[in-house]
Write an enzyme that holds these catalytic residues in place. Structure first.
Site, PDB file in Angstrom:
ATOM      1  N   SER A   1      27.972 -12.990 -22.639  1.00 42.90           N
ATOM      2  CA  SER A   1      27.275 -12.157 -21.664  1.00 42.90           C
ATOM      3  C   SER A   1      28.232 -11.082 -21.159  1.00 42.90           C
ATOM      4  O   SER A   1      29.396 -11.370 -20.897  1.00 42.90           O
ATOM      5  CB  SER A   1      26.830 -13.040 -20.500  1.00 42.90           C
ATOM      6  OG  SER A   1      26.153 -12.275 -19.554  1.00 42.90           O
TER       7      SER A   1
ATOM      8  N   ALA B   1      23.369 -14.175 -21.879  1.00 42.84           N
ATOM      9  CA  ALA B   1      23.680 -15.511 -22.408  1.00 42.84           C
ATOM     10  C   ALA B   1      22.478 -16.449 -22.309  1.00 42.84           C
ATOM     11  O   ALA B   1      22.340 -17.370 -23.110  1.00 42.84           O
ATOM     12  CB  ALA B   1      24.884 -16.102 -21.687  1.00 42.84           C
ATOM     13  N   THR B   2      21.600 -16.235 -21.336  1.00 46.94           N
ATOM     14  CA  THR B   2      20.389 -17.066 -21.244  1.00 46.94           C
ATOM     15  C   THR B   2      19.582 -16.939 -22.536  1.00 46.94           C
ATOM     16  O   THR B   2      19.190 -17.940 -23.146  1.00 46.94           O
ATOM     17  CB  THR B   2      19.531 -16.626 -20.029  1.00 46.94           C
ATOM     18  OG1 THR B   2      20.266 -16.909 -18.844  1.00 46.94           O
ATOM     19  CG2 THR B   2      18.194 -17.342 -19.993  1.00 46.94           C
TER      20      THR B   2
ATOM     21  N   HIS C   1      28.001  -9.278 -18.286  1.00 46.89           N
ATOM     22  CA  HIS C   1      28.207  -9.092 -16.841  1.00 46.89           C
ATOM     23  C   HIS C   1      29.227 -10.053 -16.234  1.00 46.89           C
ATOM     24  O   HIS C   1      29.559  -9.940 -15.049  1.00 46.89           O
ATOM     25  CB  HIS C   1      26.874  -9.124 -16.084  1.00 46.89           C
ATOM     26  CG  HIS C   1      26.261 -10.462 -15.882  1.00 46.89           C
ATOM     27  ND1 HIS C   1      26.474 -11.201 -14.738  1.00 46.89           N
ATOM     28  CD2 HIS C   1      25.438 -11.197 -16.656  1.00 46.89           C
ATOM     29  CE1 HIS C   1      25.778 -12.330 -14.829  1.00 46.89           C
ATOM     30  NE2 HIS C   1      25.146 -12.355 -15.986  1.00 46.89           N
TER      31      HIS C   1
ATOM     32  N   CYS D   1      22.874 -19.457 -10.042  1.00 43.76           N
ATOM     33  CA  CYS D   1      21.595 -19.815 -10.660  1.00 43.76           C
ATOM     34  C   CYS D   1      20.943 -20.966  -9.928  1.00 43.76           C
ATOM     35  O   CYS D   1      19.726 -21.082  -9.880  1.00 43.76           O
ATOM     36  CB  CYS D   1      21.806 -20.231 -12.110  1.00 43.76           C
ATOM     37  SG  CYS D   1      23.102 -19.325 -12.891  1.00 43.76           S
TER      38      CYS D   1
ATOM     39  N   THR E   1      14.059  -2.418 -29.253  1.00 38.41           N
ATOM     40  CA  THR E   1      14.925  -1.234 -29.325  1.00 38.41           C
ATOM     41  C   THR E   1      16.271  -1.536 -28.680  1.00 38.41           C
ATOM     42  O   THR E   1      16.328  -2.080 -27.568  1.00 38.41           O
ATOM     43  CB  THR E   1      14.250  -0.051 -28.593  1.00 38.41           C
ATOM     44  OG1 THR E   1      13.007   0.205 -29.242  1.00 38.41           O
ATOM     45  CG2 THR E   1      15.122   1.193 -28.622  1.00 38.41           C
TER      46      THR E   1
ATOM     47  N   ASN F   1      30.798 -23.200 -15.470  1.00 35.64           N
ATOM     48  CA  ASN F   1      30.702 -22.086 -14.522  1.00 35.64           C
ATOM     49  C   ASN F   1      30.914 -22.498 -13.069  1.00 35.64           C
ATOM     50  O   ASN F   1      31.182 -21.657 -12.229  1.00 35.64           O
ATOM     51  CB  ASN F   1      29.341 -21.393 -14.658  1.00 35.64           C
ATOM     52  CG  ASN F   1      28.185 -22.356 -14.733  1.00 35.64           C
ATOM     53  OD1 ASN F   1      28.150 -23.254 -15.582  1.00 35.64           O
ATOM     54  ND2 ASN F   1      27.241 -22.211 -13.840  1.00 35.64           N
TER      55      ASN F   1
ATOM     56  N   GLN G   1      31.467 -17.896 -19.677  1.00 34.61           N
ATOM     57  CA  GLN G   1      32.541 -17.814 -18.675  1.00 34.61           C
ATOM     58  C   GLN G   1      33.913 -17.540 -19.281  1.00 34.61           C
ATOM     59  O   GLN G   1      34.849 -17.230 -18.544  1.00 34.61           O
ATOM     60  CB  GLN G   1      32.607 -19.120 -17.865  1.00 34.61           C
ATOM     61  CG  GLN G   1      31.412 -19.340 -16.940  1.00 34.61           C
ATOM     62  CD  GLN G   1      31.361 -18.347 -15.771  1.00 34.61           C
ATOM     63  OE1 GLN G   1      32.355 -17.693 -15.444  1.00 34.61           O
ATOM     64  NE2 GLN G   1      30.213 -18.225 -15.158  1.00 34.61           N
TER      65      GLN G   1
HETATM   66  N1  PMP Z   1      25.939 -19.783 -19.360  1.00 35.12           N
HETATM   67  C1  PMP Z   1      26.869 -19.847 -18.397  1.00 35.12           C
HETATM   68  C2  PMP Z   1      27.984 -20.841 -18.518  1.00 35.12           C
HETATM   69  C3  PMP Z   1      26.794 -18.972 -17.313  1.00 35.12           C
HETATM   70  O1  PMP Z   1      27.726 -19.048 -16.354  1.00 35.12           O
HETATM   71  C4  PMP Z   1      25.742 -18.045 -17.245  1.00 35.12           C
HETATM   72  C5  PMP Z   1      25.617 -17.100 -16.070  1.00 35.12           C
HETATM   73  N2  PMP Z   1      25.558 -17.750 -14.824  1.00 35.12           N
HETATM   74  C6  PMP Z   1      24.801 -18.026 -18.277  1.00 35.12           C
HETATM   75  C7  PMP Z   1      24.936 -18.911 -19.318  1.00 35.12           C
HETATM   76  C8  PMP Z   1      23.647 -17.067 -18.265  1.00 35.12           C
HETATM   77  O2  PMP Z   1      24.094 -15.778 -18.546  1.00 35.12           O
HETATM   78  P1  PMP Z   1      23.192 -14.498 -18.295  1.00 35.12           P
HETATM   79  O3  PMP Z   1      23.279 -14.221 -16.834  1.00 35.12           O
HETATM   80  O4  PMP Z   1      23.830 -13.439 -19.131  1.00 35.12           O
HETATM   81  O5  PMP Z   1      21.810 -14.805 -18.755  1.00 35.12           O
END
Ligand code: PMP
Length: 389
Positions: free
Chosen positions: A203, A75-76, A205, A328, A243, A155, A183
């Site tokens: 995302s 997601a980043t 994970h 984070c 890839t 989050n 989320q």
């Molecule tokens: N956006 C939100 C709201 C998140 O909670 C997170 C993960 N903490 C991210 C973005 C980033 O996701 P990723 O770890 O897949 O880069």
């Protein structure tokens, strides 16, 4: 020592065994290890077939067309691509973006970068309940506003924003809407067409899939144009080269499929865990639910403990894997910018902890957590400590 009980599902989730199995079949010589871009042989065709099946699984989960899914590393990256890619694809200047003060750092820092490069950015404050209202966003509108970026659920607090209302507003005004759904994907119903979303970050994970894979939903419409931020072989229709990691993508697709099959039951089950948790601690002296008056995700509970430092409390709760704020931000000792933006003091923000529940959390885990919190609270509560001395 027993492993602590995992109550940090908002930071990341363990991979579901069915997902791990599907991924393991994409690694070795006897599996689907090929490069999906190899057009000349069986191994490439097989990998491509699996990548496209996963694209459909994810698209089905959000009501999208598979051609609207762009694989990313998480997601980043999706947030960066959505924001920078939208600005880079437009020639007009100056452009204006609206976002909120409580977005994930990957949105805030991408906006900060754009701000340094001439883009005007408005950061809307949340209400005391932790949600960002349409009225507050609408008040920031300018003639050159081209994009609004708002997270679906926060989050740290789990508070859900009213994306349906914002989607209608944006479509009506001809402004693009980007939603960070890291989320909420697979946790609550989410349909990009119904919500009028143009771009959406996801995302794996957070959804019992692997780390290092994400996606950006990009609505197929001439108004939704993106410039690539990673250049190379032109994969993903030129929007994101590199890839394709077949095993990661297959894992994400499977995770989305598993989540979509029992989303309502799982939501109800986790909601009852939340109730059980809160019932166990709510009457303790000086305990508050942050964002509790707004609509919240069932799996995230953010609790403030008056007069008890979060780090100290965390140390007393060694049997629980929990966090102060988000993973984070926990490398810094700064108080949560989400809680302070909601009008809380820095001290109170330091006194708050996030508990998050998920697929493998059981009622007994909640009982243990409640008992540990009650015990730690009795030992650390300022009034009780004062009475003892
Ligand atoms: N956006 C939100 C709201 C998140 O909670 C997170 C993960 N903490 C991210 C973005 C980033 O996701 P990723 O770890 O897949 O880069």
């Amino acid at each position: 020592m027993n492993s602590p009980i995992y109550l940090d599902y908002a930071a990341t989730t363990p991979v579901d065994p069915a997902v791990a199995l599907a991924m393991s079949e994409c690694l070795t010589l006897d599996g689907s290890f090929g490069n999906a871009a190899s057009r000349s042989h069986f191994y490439g065709w097989k990998a491509e077939e699996l990548v496209e099946a996963a694209r459909s699984q994810l698209a089905n989960c959000i009501g999208a067309d598979p051609r609207e899914i762009v694989w990313t590393s998480g997601a980043t990256e999706s947030n960066n691509l959505a924001l920078k890619g939208t600005i880079d694809a437009r020639a007009e200047r100056p452009l204006h973006i609206i976002t909120s003060q409580i977005e994930h750092k990957s949105v805030l820092d991408a906006c900060g970068y754009l701000g340094e490069h001439g883009v005007e950015v408005s950061y809307v404050a949340p209400s005391v309940n932790g949600d960002v209202s349409l009225a507050a966003i609408a008040a920031e509108l300018r003639a050159n506003t081209c994009l609004i970026s708002l997270m679906h659920a926060n989050n740290e607090t789990g508070v859900i924003n009213d994306i349906a209302a914002l989607g209608e507003f944006c479509r009506d005004k001809g402004i693009l809407l980007h939603v960070d759904a890291a989320q909420t994907l697979g946790k609550i119903a989410l349909n990009v067409a119904e919500l009028n979303i143009d771009l959406m970050s996801m995302s794996a994970h957070k959804l019992y899939g692997p780390k290092g894979i994400g996606a950006l939903y990009v609505r197929r419409h001439p108004d939704v144009r993106l410039s690539a931020q990673i250049h190379g072989g032109g994969h993903e229709r030129g929007m994101r080269s590199g890839t394709l990691p077949t095993h990661q993508i297959v894992g994400f697709g499977k995770a989305a499929e598993v989540a979509a099959t029992n989303i309502d039951e799982e939501k109800a089950r986790i909601f009852s865990l939340r109730e059980q948790f809160w019932r166990g601690i709510y009457e303790l002296d000086g305990v508050h639910l942050n964002g509790g008056k707004a609509l919240c995700l069932p799996g995230i509970v953010n609790v403030g403990f008056d007069g008890i430092d979060g780090e100290t409390l965390l140390m007393s709760l060694r049997g629980l894997a929990i966090s102060t704020g988000s993973a984070c931000a926990s490398a810094t000792m700064e108080p949560s910018y989400v809680l302070t933006a909601m009008g809380n003091s820095s001290e109170y923000a330091h006194n708050s902890l996030r508990f998050s529940f998920g697929r493998f959390t059981q009622a007994e885990d909640i009982d243990t957590a409640v008992e540990s919190i009650r015990h730690a609270h009795a030992a650390l509560s300022p009034k009780l400590v004062q009475a003892r001395t």
